[in-house]
Design a protein around this motif. Sequence first.
Motif, PDB file in Angstrom:
ATOM      1  N   ILE A 102       0.844  -1.197   0.000  1.00 24.53           N
ATOM      2  CA  ILE A 102       0.000   0.000   0.000  1.00 24.53           C
ATOM      3  C   ILE A 102       0.881   1.250   0.000  1.00 24.53           C
ATOM      4  CG2 ILE A 102      -1.722   1.289   1.309  1.00 24.53           C
ATOM      5  CD1 ILE A 102      -2.650  -1.537   2.380  1.00 24.53           C
ATOM      6  N   GLU A 103       1.888   1.259   0.862  1.00 22.22           N
ATOM      7  CA  GLU A 103       2.797   2.406   0.942  1.00 22.22           C
ATOM      8  C   GLU A 103       3.506   2.634  -0.394  1.00 22.22           C
ATOM      9  OE1 GLU A 103       4.014   2.090   5.663  1.00 22.22           O
ATOM     10  OE2 GLU A 103       5.123   0.914   4.186  1.00 22.22           O
ATOM     11  N   HIS A 104       3.974   1.563  -1.015  1.00 24.32           N
ATOM     12  CA  HIS A 104       4.669   1.705  -2.297  1.00 24.32           C
ATOM     13  C   HIS A 104       3.726   2.195  -3.401  1.00 24.32           C
ATOM     14  CE1 HIS A 104       8.788   0.390  -1.588  1.00 24.32           C
ATOM     15  NE2 HIS A 104       8.284  -0.424  -0.674  1.00 24.32           N
ATOM     16  N   ALA A 105       2.484   1.747  -3.387  1.00 26.16           N
ATOM     17  CA  ALA A 105       1.522   2.204  -4.394  1.00 26.16           C
ATOM     18  C   ALA A 105       1.298   3.709  -4.285  1.00 26.16           C
ATOM     19  CB  ALA A 105       0.202   1.454  -4.242  1.00 26.16           C
ATOM     20  N   ILE A 106       1.227   4.211  -3.067  1.00 30.99           N
ATOM     21  CA  ILE A 106       1.042   5.656  -2.856  1.00 30.99           C
ATOM     22  C   ILE A 106       2.314   6.405  -3.228  1.00 30.99           C
ATOM     23  CG2 ILE A 106       0.620   7.432  -1.105  1.00 30.99           C
ATOM     24  CD1 ILE A 106      -1.138   5.271   0.348  1.00 30.99           C
ATOM     25  N   LYS A 107       3.449   5.892  -2.825  1.00 32.19           N
ATOM     26  CA  LYS A 107       4.745   6.504  -3.147  1.00 32.19           C
ATOM     27  C   LYS A 107       4.952   6.576  -4.660  1.00 32.19           C
ATOM     28  CE  LYS A 107       8.363   3.874  -3.119  1.00 32.19           C
ATOM     29  NZ  LYS A 107       9.175   3.770  -4.285  1.00 32.19           N
ATOM     30  N   ASP A 108       4.564   5.519  -5.366  1.00 32.32           N
ATOM     31  CA  ASP A 108       4.777   5.452  -6.814  1.00 32.32           C
ATOM     32  C   ASP A 108       3.978   6.486  -7.602  1.00 32.32           C
ATOM     33  OD1 ASP A 108       6.580   3.419  -6.399  1.00 32.32           O
ATOM     34  OD2 ASP A 108       5.226   1.812  -7.028  1.00 32.32           O
ATOM     35  N   ILE A 109       2.886   7.005  -7.020  1.00 29.62           N
ATOM     36  CA  ILE A 109       2.142   8.057  -7.723  1.00 29.62           C
ATOM     37  C   ILE A 109       2.554   9.447  -7.246  1.00 29.62           C
ATOM     38  CG2 ILE A 109       0.187   6.602  -8.346  1.00 29.62           C
ATOM     39  CD1 ILE A 109      -1.375   7.979  -6.045  1.00 29.62           C
ATOM     40  N   GLY A 110       3.585   9.503  -6.390  1.00 27.28           N
ATOM     41  CA  GLY A 110       4.179  10.790  -6.057  1.00 27.28           C
ATOM     42  C   GLY A 110       3.901  11.352  -4.683  1.00 27.28           C
ATOM     43  N   TYR A 111       3.294  10.575  -3.803  1.00 19.63           N
ATOM     44  CA  TYR A 111       2.955  11.089  -2.483  1.00 19.63           C
ATOM     45  C   TYR A 111       3.677  10.307  -1.392  1.00 19.63           C
ATOM     46  CZ  TYR A 111      -0.607  13.370  -5.210  1.00 19.63           C
ATOM     47  OH  TYR A 111      -1.244  14.116  -6.160  1.00 19.63           O
ATOM     48  N   ASP A 112       3.965  10.992  -0.291  1.00 20.22           N
ATOM     49  CA  ASP A 112       4.590  10.332   0.851  1.00 20.22           C
ATOM     50  C   ASP A 112       3.591   9.359   1.475  1.00 20.22           C
ATOM     51  OD1 ASP A 112       6.603  12.132   0.321  1.00 20.22           O
ATOM     52  OD2 ASP A 112       6.284  13.332   2.125  1.00 20.22           O
ATOM     53  N   ALA A 113       4.124   8.240   1.973  1.00 18.78           N
ATOM     54  CA  ALA A 113       3.291   7.248   2.652  1.00 18.78           C
ATOM     55  C   ALA A 113       4.094   6.706   3.825  1.00 18.78           C
ATOM     56  CB  ALA A 113       2.893   6.128   1.711  1.00 18.78           C
ATOM     57  N   ASN A 114       3.731   7.130   5.021  1.00 19.59           N
ATOM     58  CA  ASN A 114       4.481   6.801   6.236  1.00 19.59           C
ATOM     59  C   ASN A 114       5.937   7.212   6.059  1.00 19.59           C
ATOM     60  OD1 ASN A 114       2.189   5.900   7.556  1.00 19.59           O
ATOM     61  ND2 ASN A 114       2.469   3.781   6.906  1.00 19.59           N
ATOM     62  N   ASP A 115       6.885   6.297   6.125  1.00 17.06           N
ATOM     63  CA  ASP A 115       8.298   6.659   6.030  1.00 17.06           C
ATOM     64  C   ASP A 115       8.824   6.711   4.597  1.00 17.06           C
ATOM     65  OD1 ASP A 115       8.466   6.875   8.783  1.00 17.06           O
ATOM     66  OD2 ASP A 115       8.955   4.748   9.030  1.00 17.06           O
ATOM     67  N   PHE A 116       8.000   6.396   3.610  1.00 17.60           N
ATOM     68  CA  PHE A 116       8.421   6.415   2.213  1.00 17.60           C
ATOM     69  C   PHE A 116       8.124   7.779   1.592  1.00 17.60           C
ATOM     70  CE2 PHE A 116       7.708   1.922   3.057  1.00 17.60           C
ATOM     71  CZ  PHE A 116       8.854   1.365   2.527  1.00 17.60           C
ATOM     72  N   LYS A 117       9.117   8.357   0.948  1.00 16.39           N
ATOM     73  CA  LYS A 117       8.953   9.637   0.275  1.00 16.39           C
ATOM     74  C   LYS A 117       8.432   9.405  -1.135  1.00 16.39           C
ATOM     75  CE  LYS A 117      10.353  12.170   3.623  1.00 16.39           C
ATOM     76  NZ  LYS A 117       9.319  12.819   4.389  1.00 16.39           N
ATOM     77  N   GLY A 118       7.447  10.184  -1.528  1.00 15.46           N
ATOM     78  CA  GLY A 118       6.886  10.059  -2.863  1.00 15.46           C
ATOM     79  C   GLY A 118       7.899  10.350  -3.936  1.00 15.46           C
ATOM     80  N   GLU A 119       7.778   9.628  -5.031  1.00 16.86           N
ATOM     81  CA  GLU A 119       8.688   9.844  -6.158  1.00 16.86           C
ATOM     82  C   GLU A 119       8.152  11.002  -6.966  1.00 16.86           C
ATOM     83  OE1 GLU A 119       8.933   6.085  -8.163  1.00 16.86           O
ATOM     84  OE2 GLU A 119       9.925   5.140  -6.476  1.00 16.86           O
ATOM     85  N   LYS A 120       8.981  12.003  -7.119  1.00 14.57           N
ATOM     86  CA  LYS A 120       8.566  13.206  -7.846  1.00 14.57           C
ATOM     87  C   LYS A 120       8.292  12.866  -9.309  1.00 14.57           C
ATOM     88  CE  LYS A 120       9.287  15.582  -4.168  1.00 14.57           C
ATOM     89  NZ  LYS A 120       8.235  15.553  -3.220  1.00 14.57           N
ATOM     90  N   ARG A 121       7.219  13.431  -9.805  1.00 20.82           N
ATOM     91  CA  ARG A 121       6.851  13.181 -11.205  1.00 20.82           C
ATOM     92  C   ARG A 121       7.446  14.213 -12.109  1.00 20.82           C
ATOM     93  NH1 ARG A 121       0.524  12.516 -10.484  1.00 20.82           N
ATOM     94  NH2 ARG A 121       0.645  12.597  -8.266  1.00 20.82           N
TER      95      ARG A 121
END
Length: 92
Positions: A73-92
Amino acid sequence: MLALSLAIIITGCRQKDIRSTIVRVPQATTAKVQSEILDALKQIDGIDVAGASFTNGLLYLHYDSMKLGIRNIEHAIKDIGYDANDFKGEKR
């Protein structure tokens, strides 16, 4: 006898394990961002998006832990560019 044993084993196995979780998504303060996140999560088998809601940048949702884990779940949110808990979103 074998058929009865097999039937007991098959029906006794857990099919689902629904859990609740909270994911910190600090950017999820607008309807547009929330909609984008929920649309991405709808694509993942095992997430109950109907049970999702946002409060103060927190995403509350239900998921089937037999199909995926919180990290998915965290990676799915991170992959669309948003932070998810300790994972930083990947900038688009």
